[in-house]
Structure formats: C-alpha cells, structure tokens
Design a protein around this motif. Structure first.
Motif, PDB file in Angstrom:
ATOM      1  N   TRP A 126      -5.826   4.749  -3.158  1.00  0.00           N
ATOM      2  CA  TRP A 126      -4.699   4.155  -3.886  1.00  0.00           C
ATOM      3  C   TRP A 126      -5.019   2.765  -4.393  1.00  0.00           C
ATOM      4  O   TRP A 126      -4.292   2.232  -5.246  1.00  0.00           O
ATOM      5  N   GLN A 127      -6.064   2.145  -3.898  1.00  0.00           N
ATOM      6  CA  GLN A 127      -6.352   0.770  -4.281  1.00  0.00           C
ATOM      7  C   GLN A 127      -6.847   0.638  -5.716  1.00  0.00           C
ATOM      8  O   GLN A 127      -6.852  -0.464  -6.268  1.00  0.00           O
ATOM      9  N   ALA A 128      -7.259   1.753  -6.313  1.00  0.00           N
ATOM     10  CA  ALA A 128      -7.746   1.698  -7.692  1.00  0.00           C
ATOM     11  C   ALA A 128      -6.619   1.756  -8.708  1.00  0.00           C
ATOM     12  O   ALA A 128      -6.872   1.657  -9.914  1.00  0.00           O
ATOM     13  N   ARG A 129      -5.383   1.872  -8.253  1.00  0.00           N
ATOM     14  CA  ARG A 129      -4.237   1.923  -9.151  1.00  0.00           C
ATOM     15  C   ARG A 129      -3.164   0.973  -8.608  1.00  0.00           C
ATOM     16  O   ARG A 129      -3.328   0.416  -7.514  1.00  0.00           O
ATOM     17  N   PRO A 130      -2.080   0.731  -9.335  1.00  0.00           N
ATOM     18  CA  PRO A 130      -1.028  -0.131  -8.787  1.00  0.00           C
ATOM     19  C   PRO A 130      -0.557   0.378  -7.425  1.00  0.00           C
ATOM     20  O   PRO A 130      -0.277   1.564  -7.265  1.00  0.00           O
ATOM     21  N   HIS A 131      -0.480  -0.531  -6.467  1.00  0.00           N
ATOM     22  CA  HIS A 131      -0.153  -0.092  -5.121  1.00  0.00           C
ATOM     23  C   HIS A 131       0.578  -1.198  -4.367  1.00  0.00           C
ATOM     24  O   HIS A 131       0.563  -2.369  -4.758  1.00  0.00           O
ATOM     25  N   ARG A 132       1.179  -0.810  -3.284  1.00  0.00           N
ATOM     26  CA  ARG A 132       1.904  -1.735  -2.421  1.00  0.00           C
ATOM     27  C   ARG A 132       1.596  -1.359  -0.982  1.00  0.00           C
ATOM     28  O   ARG A 132       1.923  -0.263  -0.533  1.00  0.00           O
ATOM     29  N   SER A 133       0.917  -2.225  -0.244  1.00  0.00           N
ATOM     30  CA  SER A 133       0.627  -1.968   1.160  1.00  0.00           C
ATOM     31  C   SER A 133       1.696  -2.637   2.022  1.00  0.00           C
ATOM     32  O   SER A 133       1.981  -3.824   1.853  1.00  0.00           O
ATOM     33  N   VAL A 134       2.289  -1.869   2.908  1.00  0.00           N
ATOM     34  CA  VAL A 134       3.391  -2.351   3.742  1.00  0.00           C
ATOM     35  C   VAL A 134       2.912  -2.465   5.180  1.00  0.00           C
ATOM     36  O   VAL A 134       2.358  -1.508   5.735  1.00  0.00           O
ATOM     37  N   VAL A 135       3.112  -3.614   5.761  1.00  0.00           N
ATOM     38  CA  VAL A 135       2.762  -3.812   7.167  1.00  0.00           C
ATOM     39  C   VAL A 135       3.826  -3.141   8.025  1.00  0.00           C
ATOM     40  O   VAL A 135       5.009  -3.484   7.947  1.00  0.00           O
ATOM     41  N   ALA A 136       3.419  -2.173   8.829  1.00  0.00           N
ATOM     42  CA  ALA A 136       4.366  -1.487   9.696  1.00  0.00           C
ATOM     43  C   ALA A 136       4.930  -2.454  10.733  1.00  0.00           C
ATOM     44  O   ALA A 136       4.238  -3.364  11.200  1.00  0.00           O
ATOM     45  N   ALA A 137       6.185  -2.254  11.072  1.00  0.00           N
ATOM     46  CA  ALA A 137       6.848  -3.099  12.069  1.00  0.00           C
ATOM     47  C   ALA A 137       6.495  -2.616  13.478  1.00  0.00           C
ATOM     48  O   ALA A 137       5.772  -1.633  13.666  1.00  0.00           O
ATOM     49  N   ARG A 138       7.049  -3.284  14.464  1.00  0.00           N
ATOM     50  CA  ARG A 138       6.774  -2.913  15.860  1.00  0.00           C
ATOM     51  C   ARG A 138       7.511  -1.647  16.269  1.00  0.00           C
ATOM     52  O   ARG A 138       7.206  -1.056  17.298  1.00  0.00           O
ATOM     53  N   THR A 139       8.498  -1.247  15.461  1.00  0.00           N
ATOM     54  CA  THR A 139       9.230  -0.020  15.757  1.00  0.00           C
ATOM     55  C   THR A 139       9.243   0.872  14.528  1.00  0.00           C
ATOM     56  O   THR A 139       9.124   0.402  13.393  1.00  0.00           O
ATOM     57  N   LEU A 140       9.413   2.165  14.752  1.00  0.00           N
ATOM     58  CA  LEU A 140       9.547   3.099  13.649  1.00  0.00           C
ATOM     59  C   LEU A 140      10.814   2.824  12.857  1.00  0.00           C
ATOM     60  O   LEU A 140      10.822   2.911  11.624  1.00  0.00           O
ATOM     61  N   ALA A 141      11.891   2.476  13.556  1.00  0.00           N
ATOM     62  CA  ALA A 141      13.167   2.230  12.885  1.00  0.00           C
ATOM     63  C   ALA A 141      13.050   1.074  11.895  1.00  0.00           C
ATOM     64  O   ALA A 141      13.502   1.163  10.744  1.00  0.00           O
ATOM     65  N   GLU A 142      12.419  -0.015  12.335  1.00  0.00           N
ATOM     66  CA  GLU A 142      12.271  -1.167  11.444  1.00  0.00           C
ATOM     67  C   GLU A 142      11.277  -0.871  10.325  1.00  0.00           C
ATOM     68  O   GLU A 142      11.428  -1.362   9.201  1.00  0.00           O
ATOM     69  N   THR A 143      10.267  -0.062  10.615  1.00  0.00           N
ATOM     70  CA  THR A 143       9.309   0.310   9.580  1.00  0.00           C
ATOM     71  C   THR A 143       9.992   1.095   8.468  1.00  0.00           C
ATOM     72  O   THR A 143       9.726   0.880   7.275  1.00  0.00           O
ATOM     73  N   LEU A 144      10.891   1.992   8.841  1.00  0.00           N
ATOM     74  CA  LEU A 144      11.662   2.722   7.834  1.00  0.00           C
ATOM     75  C   LEU A 144      12.459   1.776   6.957  1.00  0.00           C
ATOM     76  O   LEU A 144      12.559   1.968   5.735  1.00  0.00           O
ATOM     77  N   GLU A 145      13.018   0.738   7.541  1.00  0.00           N
ATOM     78  CA  GLU A 145      13.790  -0.225   6.759  1.00  0.00           C
ATOM     79  C   GLU A 145      12.895  -1.020   5.813  1.00  0.00           C
ATOM     80  O   GLU A 145      13.300  -1.349   4.696  1.00  0.00           O
ATOM     81  N   ARG A 146      11.683  -1.321   6.243  1.00  0.00           N
ATOM     82  CA  ARG A 146      10.749  -2.020   5.348  1.00  0.00           C
ATOM     83  C   ARG A 146      10.380  -1.137   4.158  1.00  0.00           C
ATOM     84  O   ARG A 146      10.275  -1.611   3.019  1.00  0.00           O
ATOM     85  N   VAL A 147      10.166   0.130   4.421  1.00  0.00           N
ATOM     86  CA  VAL A 147       9.865   1.068   3.334  1.00  0.00           C
ATOM     87  C   VAL A 147      11.057   1.153   2.386  1.00  0.00           C
ATOM     88  O   VAL A 147      10.906   1.132   1.158  1.00  0.00           O
ATOM     89  N   ARG A 148      12.248   1.233   2.949  1.00  0.00           N
ATOM     90  CA  ARG A 148      13.461   1.294   2.129  1.00  0.00           C
ATOM     91  C   ARG A 148      13.571   0.068   1.224  1.00  0.00           C
ATOM     92  O   ARG A 148      13.904   0.191   0.034  1.00  0.00           O
ATOM     93  N   ALA A 149      13.281  -1.102   1.777  1.00  0.00           N
ATOM     94  CA  ALA A 149      13.392  -2.336   0.999  1.00  0.00           C
ATOM     95  C   ALA A 149      12.425  -2.330  -0.185  1.00  0.00           C
ATOM     96  O   ALA A 149      12.796  -2.740  -1.298  1.00  0.00           O
ATOM     97  N   TRP A 150      11.206  -1.872   0.022  1.00  0.00           N
ATOM     98  CA  TRP A 150      10.243  -1.844  -1.071  1.00  0.00           C
ATOM     99  C   TRP A 150      10.598  -0.789  -2.101  1.00  0.00           C
ATOM    100  O   TRP A 150      10.379  -0.975  -3.302  1.00  0.00           O
ATOM    101  N   LEU A 151      11.153   0.323  -1.644  1.00  0.00           N
ATOM    102  CA  LEU A 151      11.581   1.350  -2.593  1.00  0.00           C
ATOM    103  C   LEU A 151      12.704   0.834  -3.485  1.00  0.00           C
ATOM    104  O   LEU A 151      12.775   1.142  -4.673  1.00  0.00           O
ATOM    105  N   LYS A 152      13.583   0.027  -2.916  1.00  0.00           N
ATOM    106  CA  LYS A 152      14.669  -0.555  -3.697  1.00  0.00           C
ATOM    107  C   LYS A 152      14.151  -1.597  -4.680  1.00  0.00           C
ATOM    108  O   LYS A 152      14.661  -1.726  -5.801  1.00  0.00           O
ATOM    109  N   ALA A 153      13.124  -2.329  -4.260  1.00  0.00           N
ATOM    110  CA  ALA A 153      12.693  -3.488  -5.041  1.00  0.00           C
ATOM    111  C   ALA A 153      11.695  -3.164  -6.139  1.00  0.00           C
ATOM    112  O   ALA A 153      11.635  -3.858  -7.151  1.00  0.00           O
ATOM    113  N   GLY A 154      10.890  -2.124  -5.950  1.00  0.00           N
ATOM    114  CA  GLY A 154       9.785  -1.914  -6.872  1.00  0.00           C
ATOM    115  C   GLY A 154       9.842  -0.581  -7.585  1.00  0.00           C
ATOM    116  O   GLY A 154      10.687   0.271  -7.315  1.00  0.00           O
ATOM    117  N   GLU A 155       8.912  -0.411  -8.518  1.00  0.00           N
ATOM    118  CA  GLU A 155       8.750   0.841  -9.244  1.00  0.00           C
ATOM    119  C   GLU A 155       7.746   1.697  -8.492  1.00  0.00           C
ATOM    120  O   GLU A 155       6.579   1.784  -8.850  1.00  0.00           O
TER     121      GLU A 155
END
Length: 481
Positions: A157-186
């Motif tokens: 994925w690094q050869a195209r536009p990409h967004r790397s997300v640092v996973a949180a200490r919990t799965l629940a918080e990691t899901l929220e981080r993914v949600r935030a990036w989905l809301k913010a970006g294309e």
C-alpha cells in the motif's frame, strides 16, 4: 562467514530435561489436546540432537508453514498421474487437469463463504494476492492499514496514497481510531489482518467491515493466519477481499488465494503480462481478458490449487467446536506453563482481547509470542532446536513496526501450532525454557551468517539436503508470506 561470537554453556550436564511435577500440563487438565486433532505428514519425524541422541520433532512453527495433511498428501498421489497443461490442451490428461484446477475455485469459494459473483484468483501466496489487489484499487483514494500488520499487508500500500493508523492499547479504542480516519479522509480501502501473525489475536473483522462500508470504503482481510484456524464467512462478515496461503493451510506447493468483488479486479492492471491473460494480442497492442484469467498469466500452479482446495475440504469437515477446543487447550497449556517460569513474558497487542474465547470472531488462534529476560531470542531458538528438538520462530516476524510497538525492536519468540499438534509439544517447549532459565545452556554456541548455531553441532542432514555453510541466516522473512 561472519566472525564467530561464542557463548559458553553454563551447565555441563547432557541429561534430558523433565518438566517436573507441575500439574499445569497434566493430561487430566487438557484431555482433548493429548493427541493431534488431525493427521499431518511428519508428525513422527525423528530429529537428531546436537548433544547426542534423537527425539521426535516438536513442530511449533505452524504459522510460518504448516505440515501437509495426510489426506492432502494421499490426494496428491491420486491426481499426480493426470498432471498436465490446462485450459488449451486437447488431451485427456489436460482436460482432467483443467477440471481439477477450475473445480478448485468452487471449493475455495464455498470454503470461505464467498458471494456467487466474487472472483477466486490463484496466486503464489498471501503476499502475491495483496500485491495484486494493490494494483487494482482504483482512483486516488487512500488505503488505511494498522501498524500491527505483516509486511505483506503493509508494503504493497505504500506505493499509493495511504494512511497508517497506530493501533491503540485496546481493540475498542482502535476501532474508534479507524472510525475517525474514515470520517476525515477519502479512504477507499481498509486493509487489516484477520489474526495477528505475532500474537494470534483475532481482530473484529465484522465490525471493521461495517465501519468501512458505512463510510463508503471497502475492506481487505489478510487471512493468512485466520483461515487455518477459523471458519470464515466472506459474505456474512461483509468482507470485500480476502487473501490467504495454501502453505499455511496444510497444503504444499505454494499456492495463494485472492477472493473478492470483481469490478476492481476486472478493471485493474493485469498482475502478470503473458499468455492466458489476454483475449487478443497484436504486435503493439493487447485486449486483456476479464475474470481470473486476467491475473493468472502463464502456466498455473495446478497441483498447488488442487491441494489447497483439498485441504479446504478436509478442514470444512472438522467438528468446529472440538477443533477450537483442542487448539485453545494447547494455547492455555502453553501460556499457563510459561507463566510459571521466572523472567518469561507472554506478549499481547490489545488489553481487551478475550484470549480465552475460541469462536470465529473472538479470542486468539494457535500462536503465542513470548520473551525471556536476559536471553537473546535467536540464541534461545537455536538452543531449543539443538538441545530439545523443538522448532519455533524467533525474530521480528516480518512485522517490524508491530514489534517496535511491543517494545521488542530486536525480536522475540513465537510458538505456533495447529491440527497436528499435541500436548507433548507444549510440554517439551516449557521444559526447555525452564531448563534454560534455571540451569543455562548445555552446549556452546556461535554466530554463523547472522544466526546462532551450536559451536559443535554434529547433527547430520539427509544426504539429499546437504548442510551448506552460511545458509542458516539467509532471507529471514521468506517463510512469512
């Protein structure tokens, strides 16, 4: 050869170690895990020990490449006489081989619960499948992936536009981080592992798929570690693309799979330019084929596809609850045993992972990651092999960012198991670790080509596989795709 670095043993004893009287690993506590759950090739392989003697090999490296199921090996012998060219051969063997190859698609489709119109493409391995998909993602939308991914689901994925997300200490918080990036970006695609190749923890794929779809994105799942351990329902879970490898699914010959929605794949750049991938060719132009043929140029891996499909059939026939119970008992036995040894830490990525669960969407598969305070992981792995006949993995598991996240930049140890594993394998590993911590090495070790080896090994290789000096440290991530 590198300059030798020698570690002297701290114990001259050459006696075999014993686990002792701890009740943690008694058969009474883990009754279903005493015997293998299914028969695999090499289950009774006898290997020499560097200090003399021999022992049954304890294979705890299933996550790299799993042994072939005996049913798969028997099937291979049955179909091998018919092996021939496919698709364009008029001969009887060619027609049989073509049927074998194309029928394998339907078996794989059913195995993963794919949609009727999903494409099933045979590749070389999971890495190949994800690289194929990376060249087919349309437009300039970003691909989002986590920092815990295997390199196979990170580097393409690094050869195209990409967004790397640092996973949180919990799965629940990691899901929220993914949600935030989905809301913010294309975001066009969320690429995530189904089960960590480091710790075995299962990610909430159904929830991630729902999140992706809610924000107009698709999801791709690296199922290299999930498919050999859990049933997958592509349609039910909302998975758009799924990739996994035959060599981790108890099948030989290095075939891989990419299953997914055909629109992107039919419009994507052909994975290989060559025969079979075309409708019409002129000297300076080409009309590419649609469907799987578009990405399967050249002579395909017929036997790899056939044995992968057979392995899928065997796994589909297993009693799911008993299968998961067997694996969970082995995992619990290993974690329980390691927890009694001073200085041993068992690692996990998420604090809220339910490691005691054994369902398709929760818990952890048969992978345990650990480190031993004051003991180099590579040296420990060499010691366990040479002195106890235990094979496991050390290093960074082709997941360097994830190991840095765990505070293990120089690597750790990974024990992995599956259908052919038994309680004795776990007992031998725990006994070996305990002996190392309490008594130290029995032999001397040195570094050869970047890997620890016994200074005086003496273990013979088969005559058809000569032990070539300097090969031990070559290509450290080859078996991790």
């Amino acid at each position: 050869m590198s300059t030798p670095v020698v570690v002297q043993s701290s114990s001259p004893s050459n006696q075999a170690s014993a686990f002792g009287s701890s009740p943690l690993l008694s058969p009474a506590n883990y009754p279903d895990s005493v015997r293998p759950f299914a028969d695999v090739i090499g289950a009774e392989l006898i290997t020499p020990l560097a200090g003399g003697g021999e022992v049954r090999y304890a294979n705890l490296d299933y996550a790299a490449s799993a042994p072939a199921l005996t049913e798969v090996a028997a099937y291979l012998n049955e179909v091998l006489p018919y092996y021939a060219s496919v698709h364009r051969g008029a001969g009887y063997a060619s027609q049989v081989s073509t049927s074998l190859y194309e029928n394998a698609r339907g078996i794989v489709r059913e195995f993963v619960g794919a949609r009727p119109d999903d494409e099933v493409i045979f590749t070389r391995n999971t890495t190949d499948s994800l690289n194929l998909l990376a060249s087919s993602v349309p437009g300039s939308g970003e691909v989002l992936y986590l920092d815990i991914e295997h390199h196979a689901n990170l580097l393409p994925w690094q050869a195209r536009p990409h967004r790397s997300v640092v996973a949180a200490r919990t799965l629940a918080e990691t899901l929220e981080r993914v949600r935030a990036w989905l809301k913010a970006g294309e975001i066009s695609l969320v690429a995530v592992t189904g089960a960590s190749n480091i710790t075995g923890e299962i990610l909430p794929i159904t929830e991630l798929a729902a999140l992706a779809h809610e924000h107009g994105a698709r999801i791709a799942v690296d199922a290299a570690q999930l498919a050999p351990h859990r049933r997958i329902d592509v349609a039910g879970a909302g998975i758009d693309y799924l990739a996994f490898s035959g060599h981790k699914l108890y099948a030989p010959f290095g075939a891989g799979i990419l299953v997914g929605r055909r629109d992107w794949l039919d419009e994507g750049r052909p994975h290989l330019a060559g025969g079979g991938a075309v409708r019409e060719v002129r000297l300076d132009s080409v009309a590419w084929a649609d469907g799987p043929a578009r990405h399967e140029a050249g002579s395909p891996n017929v036997l790899g596809a056939a044995t992968l499909a057979k392995a899928a059939q065997v796994i589909s026939s297993l009693d799911e609850s008993a299968w998961h119970r067997h694996e969970q008992q082995l995992r619990s036995a290993l974690v329980d045993g390691l927890s009694t040894i001073e200085g041993v830490t068992v690692h996990r990525l998420f604090e809220d992972s339910d490691l005691g669960a054994s369902t398709a969407s929760r818990g952890a598969v048969g992978i345990v990651n650990f480190s031993i305070a004051g003991h180099d992981a590579g040296l420990t792995a060499a010691y366990l092999s040479a002195e106890h006949g235990v094979g496991l993995r050390d290093g960074r598991f082709c997941a360097h960012p994830a190991l840095r996240r765990l505070g293990l930049p120089s690597g750790s140890l990974r024990a992995s198991f599956g259908l052919g594993s038994r309680l004795d394998d776990v007992e031998r590993l725990v006994a070996g670790v305990r002996e190392l911590v309490e008594r130290g090495l029995r032999l001397d070790y040195r570094i050869d080509a970047g890997r620890w080896v016994p200074a005086q090994d003496g273990r013979p290789f088969p005559v058809w596989a000569p032990n070539t000096p300097g090969t031990a440290g070559a290509a450290p991530c080859v078996a991790e795709d």
